[in-house]
Design a protein around this motif. Structure first.
Motif, short mmCIF file in Angstrom:
data_model
loop_
_atom_site.label_atom_id
_atom_site.label_comp_id
_atom_site.label_asym_id
_atom_site.label_seq_id
_atom_site.Cartn_x
_atom_site.Cartn_y
_atom_site.Cartn_z
N HIS A 47 0.84 -1.21 0.00
CA HIS A 47 0.00 0.00 0.00
C HIS A 47 0.87 1.26 0.00
N ASN A 75 -2.14 5.36 1.76
CA ASN A 75 -2.50 4.04 2.29
C ASN A 75 -3.65 3.39 1.51
N ASP A 105 -1.82 0.15 -4.36
CA ASP A 105 -0.46 -0.36 -4.40
C ASP A 105 0.48 0.72 -4.92
#
Length: 113
Positions: free
Chosen positions: A48, A53, A56
Motif C-alpha cells: 500500500h 494508504n 499499491d
C-alpha cells in the motif's frame, strides 16, 4: 516508441543535474525501489502507498495518481502534463513524453517526479 539509441541520447542530453537523468533512466527501466517493484523481486512487504494508504505503490500511483501528488501537479500548474502522462501505459513512454515537453515544463516535471 522512438528508436532506442535516439531515446537514450536525448535522455542523457537533457539539461538537468546528472542525478535527475539517472532517476529518469531508472524510471524508464521501471527499476525504482517502489513497493510493487520490490514485491516483484520476491520481497514480502505491504504494498500500500505509504502516503495515502490506498492503492499499491507503483510508479503510476506514486508519481501521477496518488491524491496527495495530484495537489503538487496542480500547484505547479502542470495538470496538463500529468493528464498526458496518465495516458501512457509503460514507464518508458512516460519518460519519452517528458523528454518531448517544452524546456520549462520538462524541467519542472522532472523536479516534481
Amino acid at each position: 516508441l522512438e528508436c532506442a539509441t535516439s531515446f537514450w541520447q536525448r535522455l542523457w542530453k537533457i539539461s538537468c543535474p546528472p542525478k535527475l537523468k539517472h532517476f529518469l533512466w531508472r524510471l524508464a527501466w521501471n527499476s525504482l525501489a517502489l513497493k510493487m517493484n520490490l514485491q516483484r523481486c520476491g520481497i514480502k512487504l505491504d504494498t500500500h502507498c505509504p502516503v495515502c494508504n490506498r492503492l499499491d505503490e507503483d510508479g503510476g500511483h506514486c508519481f501521477l495518481e496518488c491524491k496527495f501528488v495530484k495537489h503538487s501537479w496542480a500547484d505547479l500548474q502542470l495538470e496538463h502534463v500529468q493528464l498526458e502522462l496518465l495516458l501512457k501505459s509503460l514507464a518508458r513512454e512516460v519518460v519519452e513524453a517528458v523528454i518531448h515537453l517544452t524546456e520549462d515544463d520538462r524541467l519542472n516535471t522532472i523536479i516534481l517526479l
